[in-house]
Design an enzyme around this catalytic site. Structure first.
Site, PDB file in Angstrom:
ATOM      1  N   GLY A  95       3.030  29.734  -5.786  1.00 62.52           N
ATOM      2  CA  GLY A  95       3.634  30.430  -4.649  1.00 62.52           C
ATOM      3  C   GLY A  95       4.699  29.600  -3.965  1.00 62.52           C
ATOM      4  N   ASP A 155      -8.217  26.862  -9.804  1.00 62.51           N
ATOM      5  CA  ASP A 155      -6.753  26.761  -9.828  1.00 62.51           C
ATOM      6  C   ASP A 155      -6.281  25.344  -9.488  1.00 62.51           C
ATOM      7  OD1 ASP A 155      -7.831  27.867  -7.262  1.00 62.51           O
ATOM      8  OD2 ASP A 155      -5.825  27.397  -6.553  1.00 62.51           O
ATOM      9  N   LYS A 194       7.960  21.343  -5.274  1.00 60.41           N
ATOM     10  CA  LYS A 194       6.957  22.048  -4.459  1.00 60.41           C
ATOM     11  C   LYS A 194       7.504  22.182  -3.043  1.00 60.41           C
ATOM     12  CE  LYS A 194       2.173  21.828  -2.852  1.00 60.41           C
ATOM     13  NZ  LYS A 194       0.880  21.193  -3.091  1.00 60.41           N
TER      14      LYS A 194
END
Ligand SMILES: Nc1ncnc2c1ncn2[C@@H]1O[C@H](COP(=O)(O)OP(=O)(O)OP(=O)(O)O)[C@@H](O)[C@H]1O
Length: 643
Positions: free
Chosen positions: A166, A357, A187
């Site tokens: 995301g 995850d 990131k």
């Protein structure tokens, strides 16, 4: 799909106890400090080899099948939605205005084979702020276009559905002079189709933490994703519990595939993608089917190094428990994770959110949210403020990683249980038939069961070998585990002593200092905070003095009387002096964010990249303070997940 057929092992069945078996010290820590000698190819940014094996091997988002489609699509059409049958979407980073490169990891520059001078260029600043794509020709619309991975995950024990990168965007892969391929990603560089309703940003606070800890774990020899650069997005203010400055971490890893990447096609019932992903993992991440460990033979110690070079199509093992190549892949993943979690336990590191995850297919430590190192030894400690059930506490980490690996076993269950019919056309096209189902499920259950035993054995062997080295011993003999390892941890816990100082300070103790009871009691005082050692007659001193006596006897046995200097040098290379504890990171963050200091980051990175040194050539008082006692009320802090 094998969704319900394979029962789940209960984590309680796998509580990692501290067993009695003795194991020889087979490995010492492979410290990475300064292991790269002189002659390395040194690339400019543009000469750096670049590839996109991930995107060319795995299914892309059908709405944007080629990079050019995504490039010309309005950004809004890329944004949050559920994706079918895809493991990534092409998406580029957002523009970051006035980026300021705050820090670069010299070790990472070296490991990527990059010329250090490149890091001083404006191009480096722009590329790793996401403003310039090195690999994409804007005019011809050709080249490597950045991408975000799609994955799912179990979070806090519950299936959380589709997640995905995301706020991480991969730029390209590069292969270093040693032939290691890394996927480089940013990131915090903006939204992706997997941002759901969040902003795609990362705050400076959490970015500093990730940047520092990635490089630290690597420096002490624990497998981890890495960090190349830390960039402040000067114009960006990000809303969390308060408004905070935004930042980008340039990070890299041999793979960003997570156990959650396998959970997703399993839950979608997408057999074809699952198989492609497994094939990609074996061939491109693990380096080929023939690099995977063979089946265990009857009675073999599961912790021993297993042979490889098994031809891809070979099926090994007796009838009923045949193991095909997917079992060998599962075994490699299980073993890699067992070793990493053993290293976390030996070095007192906690990830804080061990969801599937956040669990790597390569056993890399990854996703640095509310992580922490122990200050004092408290096995029930969780660094995660929101972890009320202590699911991710220190003592639970081995169990939770196994819980995650059982989920992976369920995802791979059909391929593993299919034994020698895994390549039959009917099975490949439509999966298991009614007639095959029972045998397949039974076989898969057996495989996961045995993998659990193997996980425990590999974990224990590696944990013991690391603890043996940390205590300055050459081998772990009968009785050592209880009398030395467990008793050390017990008294550290009972007297709230510093976990890291205990090992480092033990390494400075000379055997000649331990010859009388009185002398041992004196030395025992060194394990306490400065100025807080109990009186000589205190029982805690006596307990530690007794332990020191036993330890000295074992050291003499292993090293003889002439090995003192060597033993002390080995301990200094195994027990770091510097540890990026929560309070150190908090001070660093405060000084960079609020006081606008920059040099403190460089100073800490020096210690961080070479944590076994005695001095780092900076301000000695400050270095000693960062390595000294945890300031009062700043120990064992907790962190929230907001980042
Ligand atoms: N600010 C954000 N914007 C968009 N997505 C986010 C944001 N914060 C978290 N996510 C997404 O929520 C999920 C869980 O977040 P988590 O904090 O575990 O991961 P992360 O730190 O963002 O990513 P990584 O695991 O790649 O380090 C991930 O899919 C992540 O991409």
């Amino acid at each position: 799909m094998l969704r319900r057929a394979i029962p789940r092992l209960k984590p309680s069945q796998l509580k990692i106890q501290q067993p009695n078996s003795s194991l020889r010290l087979s490995q010492t820590m492979a410290h990475l400090n300064g292991n790269v000698d002189g002659k390395r190819a040194s690339h400019t940014l543009s000469s750096l080899p670049k590839s996109n094996v991930f995107t060319s091997s795995l299914p892309t988002d059908a709405a944007f099948p080629t990079p050019a489609d995504s490039h010309s699509a309005p950004r809004e059409t890329l944004g949050p939605r559920m994706i079918k049958e895809a493991l990534f979407t092409y998406v580029r980073p957002e523009i970051t205005h006035s980026p300021e490169l705050l820090a670069v990891s010299d070790r990472a520059v070296q490991d990527l084979g990059l010329d250090p001078k490149e890091t001083e260029t404006e191009e480096f600043n722009q590329v790793f702020a996401g403003n310039k794509l090195l690999t994409w020709d804007e005019e011809t619309k050709e080249g490597i276009y950045p991408w975000a991975q799609c994955y799912g995950g179990y979070q806090f024990g519950q299936w959380a559905g589709q997640l995905g990168d995301g706020r991480a965007i991969s730029l390209f892969e590069t292969t270093n002079p040693e032939g290691v391929r890394y996927e480089i990603q940013l990131k915090g560089a903006g939204r992706t189709p997997y941002s759901r309703f969040a902003d795609g940003k990362a705050v400076l606070r959490s970015s500093i933490r990730e940047f520092v800890v990635s490089e630290y774990l690597n420096a002490i020899g624990i497998p981890t994703t890495r960090a190349l650069a830390l960039t402040l997005a000067r114009k960006s203010r990000v809303m969390r519990e308060r408004m905070e400055p935004g930042a980008i971490v340039t990070r890299f890893a041999q793979s960003w595939v997570r156990l959650g990447t396998f959970d997703l096609p399993r839950m979608r019932g997408d057999r074809a993608t699952l198989r492609k992903l497994a094939d990609y993992t074996a061939e491109s991440i693990y380096g080929g089917w023939d690099k995977l460990p063979s089946a265990l033979t009857a009675g073999q110690d599961p912790s021993t190094t297993l042979p490889t070079s098994i031809p891809k199509l070979d099926v090994q093992g007796p009838a009923g428990s045949e193991e095909n190549r997917y079992v060998r892949l599962y075994r490699a993943i299980v073993r890699a994770n067992a070793r990493t979690v053993a290293a976390w336990q030996a070095y007192g590191f906690m990830n804080g959110v061990l969801n599937t995850d956040n669990t790597s297919i390569l056993g890399l430590s990854m996703d640095y949210g509310p992580f922490a190192f122990l200050d004092t030894f408290d096995p029930t400690y969780t660094p995660n403020h929101d972890d009320h059930m202590l699911r991710y506490s220190y003592r639970n980490q081995p169990t939770i990683i196994w819980w995650n690996l059982v989920r992976l076993g369920e995802a791979l269950g059909e391929l593993m249980g299919a034994a020698d019919f895994v390549d039959d056309a009917v099975f490949v096209a439509s999966g298991v038939t009614e007639a095959q189902a029972d045998g397949l499920v039974k076989r898969a259950e057996g495989i996961i069961d045995r993998a659990g035993d193997e996980y425990k054995a590999v974990f224990m062997a590696h944990y013991k070998s690391l603890m043996t080295a940390r205590l300055g011993l050459k081998q772990c003999k009968d009785g050592d585990f209880e009398e030395l390892y467990s008793e050390l941890l017990d008294f550290l816990e009972a007297h709230e002593l510093d976990f890291h100082h205990a090992f480092r300070r033990l390494g400075y103790v000379r055997l000649e200092e331990l010859e009388t009871e009185q002398a041992r009691r004196d030395v025992a005082g060194r394990f306490f905070r400065s100025g807080e050692a109990p009186r000589q007659e205190d029982a805690s001193r006596e307990r530690i003095a007794k332990w020191l006596d036993k330890w000295a006897a074992r050291v003499r046995e292993d090293w003889g009387s002439a090995g003192e200097e060597e033993r002390m040098a080995a301990m200094a290379k195994t027990n770091p002096k510097f540890v990026p504890r929560s309070w150190v990171l908090d001070e660093l963050i405060d000084r960079v964010e609020k006081k606008n200091e920059r040099d403190v980051l460089k100073d800490i990175m020096k210690m961080n990249l070479s944590p076994f040194e005695e001095k780092w050539g900076g301000n000695e008082g400050e270095e000693e303070r960062f390595c000294g006692d945890v300031p009062k009320y700043k120990g064992m802090m907790q962190c929230s997940c907001s980042s």
